[in-house]
Design an enzyme around this catalytic site. Sequence first.
Site, mmCIF file in Angstrom:
data_model
loop_
_atom_site.group_PDB
_atom_site.id
_atom_site.type_symbol
_atom_site.label_atom_id
_atom_site.label_comp_id
_atom_site.label_asym_id
_atom_site.label_seq_id
_atom_site.Cartn_x
_atom_site.Cartn_y
_atom_site.Cartn_z
ATOM 1 N N TYR A 29 21.791 84.900 32.415
ATOM 2 C CA TYR A 29 22.265 84.023 32.975
ATOM 3 C C TYR A 29 23.317 84.461 34.350
ATOM 4 O O TYR A 29 23.167 84.208 35.486
ATOM 5 C CB TYR A 29 23.344 83.237 32.086
ATOM 6 N N LYS A 56 22.962 83.826 38.210
ATOM 7 C CA LYS A 56 23.483 82.990 39.017
ATOM 8 C C LYS A 56 24.156 83.993 40.048
ATOM 9 O O LYS A 56 24.794 83.688 41.078
ATOM 10 C CB LYS A 56 25.023 82.564 38.115
HETATM 11 N N1 LIG Z 1 28.130 72.756 32.166
HETATM 12 C C1 LIG Z 1 28.693 74.130 32.537
HETATM 13 O O1 LIG Z 1 29.724 74.645 32.039
HETATM 14 C C2 LIG Z 1 28.357 74.834 33.786
HETATM 15 C C3 LIG Z 1 29.108 75.670 34.174
HETATM 16 C C4 LIG Z 1 28.515 76.585 35.661
HETATM 17 C C5 LIG Z 1 27.319 76.063 36.147
HETATM 18 N N2 LIG Z 1 26.773 75.331 35.424
HETATM 19 C C6 LIG Z 1 25.288 74.777 35.970
HETATM 20 O O2 LIG Z 1 25.282 73.542 36.364
HETATM 21 C C7 LIG Z 1 24.108 73.125 36.445
HETATM 22 C C8 LIG Z 1 23.693 71.588 35.738
HETATM 23 O O3 LIG Z 1 24.086 71.999 34.413
HETATM 24 P P1 LIG Z 1 24.884 70.977 33.518
HETATM 25 O O4 LIG Z 1 26.054 71.401 33.070
HETATM 26 O O5 LIG Z 1 24.667 69.662 34.028
HETATM 27 O O6 LIG Z 1 23.751 70.944 32.150
HETATM 28 P P2 LIG Z 1 22.931 69.974 31.487
HETATM 29 O O7 LIG Z 1 22.019 70.570 30.428
HETATM 30 O O8 LIG Z 1 23.587 68.844 31.246
HETATM 31 O O9 LIG Z 1 21.797 69.632 32.653
HETATM 32 C C9 LIG Z 1 20.774 70.273 33.218
HETATM 33 C C10 LIG Z 1 19.432 69.748 33.621
HETATM 34 O O10 LIG Z 1 18.581 70.581 33.972
HETATM 35 C C11 LIG Z 1 17.273 70.249 33.489
HETATM 36 N N3 LIG Z 1 16.459 71.074 33.372
HETATM 37 C C12 LIG Z 1 16.312 72.323 32.742
HETATM 38 N N4 LIG Z 1 15.377 73.157 33.225
HETATM 39 C C13 LIG Z 1 14.525 72.404 33.974
HETATM 40 C C14 LIG Z 1 13.575 72.649 34.734
HETATM 41 N N5 LIG Z 1 12.516 73.866 34.392
HETATM 42 N N6 LIG Z 1 12.991 72.068 35.753
HETATM 43 C C15 LIG Z 1 13.677 70.848 36.131
HETATM 44 N N7 LIG Z 1 15.019 70.498 35.314
HETATM 45 C C16 LIG Z 1 15.268 71.308 34.482
HETATM 46 C C17 LIG Z 1 17.612 69.449 32.126
HETATM 47 O O11 LIG Z 1 16.536 68.880 31.636
HETATM 48 C C18 LIG Z 1 18.862 68.916 32.315
HETATM 49 O O12 LIG Z 1 18.809 67.713 32.704
HETATM 50 C C19 LIG Z 1 23.181 74.302 35.917
HETATM 51 O O13 LIG Z 1 22.453 75.253 36.722
HETATM 52 C C20 LIG Z 1 24.095 75.277 34.931
HETATM 53 O O14 LIG Z 1 23.821 76.334 34.934
HETATM 54 C C21 LIG Z 1 27.156 74.642 34.150
#
Ligand SMILES: NC(=O)c1ccc[n+]([C@@H]2O[C@H](COP(=O)([O-])OP(=O)(O)OC[C@H]3O[C@@H](n4cnc5c(N)ncnc54)[C@H](O)[C@@H]3O)[C@@H](O)[C@H]2O)c1
Length: 252
Positions: free
Chosen positions: A155, A159
């Site tokens: 991860y 990132k």
């Molecule tokens: N939630 C957190 O704490 C957090 C913190 C920092 C960064 N992020 C980043 O934010 C972004 C969104 O995450 P979130 O928190 O909304 O999580 P989430 O799990 O709610 O949403 C992620 C979405 O990505 C989709 N996905 C996964 N693999 C995929 C693929 N191969 N092709 C298309 N879609 C795919 C999933 O089906 C899901 O709907 C991610 O990149 C995550 O790394 C999240």
Amino acid sequence: MRFQGQVAIVTGGAGGIGQASAKLLASQGARVVVADLNETVGQAVADSIRAAGHEASFHFVDVSSYESVESLVQYAVDTYGQLDIMFNNAGIFGDGSHNVIDLPIEEYKRTIAINQDGVFYGIKAAADAMKGAGGVIINTASIYAYIADKNQFPYHASKAAVVGMTKAAALELGRYNIRVVAIAPGMIDTGLIDAWRDDERVWNTIQKAHMRRKLGTAEQVANVVAFLASDEASFLNGHAYFVDDGAASFKR
Ligand SMILES: NC(=O)c1ccc[n+]([C@@H]2O[C@H](COP(=O)([O-])OP(=O)(O)OC[C@H]3O[C@@H](n4cnc5c(N)ncnc54)[C@H](O)[C@@H]3O)[C@@H](O)[C@H]2O)c1
């Protein structure tokens, strides 16, 4: 309306941050393509946007495949005639159970394929579609591009790469009037961190990692995404912007 006449793609549009962003962009006038692996939820998100009187459609994408991302961008251009905003947001979090020595090669490769290659593919395909009229590309990085936690090696790698790709793409795409920016969220209350929800000790630790001892919401992140996509952010380019209640700036 802030995005009247504009077209946006949101990958990971079925998830927390993507769903909130798709809804906000649509409510401010954008025609939004909700793109995700998860067809059932993605379709429901697009349906709810239309039910609220705005424009959206769902399109399947697997961001780890260039062909899939290319056909997503083609769909947006064929359906709506243009592409103005690309939010490369789909991502996964590792299970957090392996240190770098024990990490299975396949787990590393899978995280890189989605979180890193997926963003590269999104930048490449969107920039090609935007190069005539300009546009904005927003990539989702994380505070984990900057600070390390145990057992999240792939991860962190993915990132940090998103931040690097954001800078390199902004430099190369400025001549086409394409801005490329990233967001670096702290811990946001979405399905991504469900694995930690039931462990009170871990959940408290996560909350305390933020200056006001609370996780962020997907809506708080979506507000920043919409700002970055808008003309109000027209001099912002080539950086990642923290959306983390200060989590990356203090010692734990
Ligand atoms: N939630 C957190 O704490 C957090 C913190 C920092 C960064 N992020 C980043 O934010 C972004 C969104 O995450 P979130 O928190 O909304 O999580 P989430 O799990 O709610 O949403 C992620 C979405 O990505 C989709 N996905 C996964 N693999 C995929 C693929 N191969 N092709 C298309 N879609 C795919 C999933 O089906 C899901 O709907 C991610 O990149 C995550 O790394 C999240």
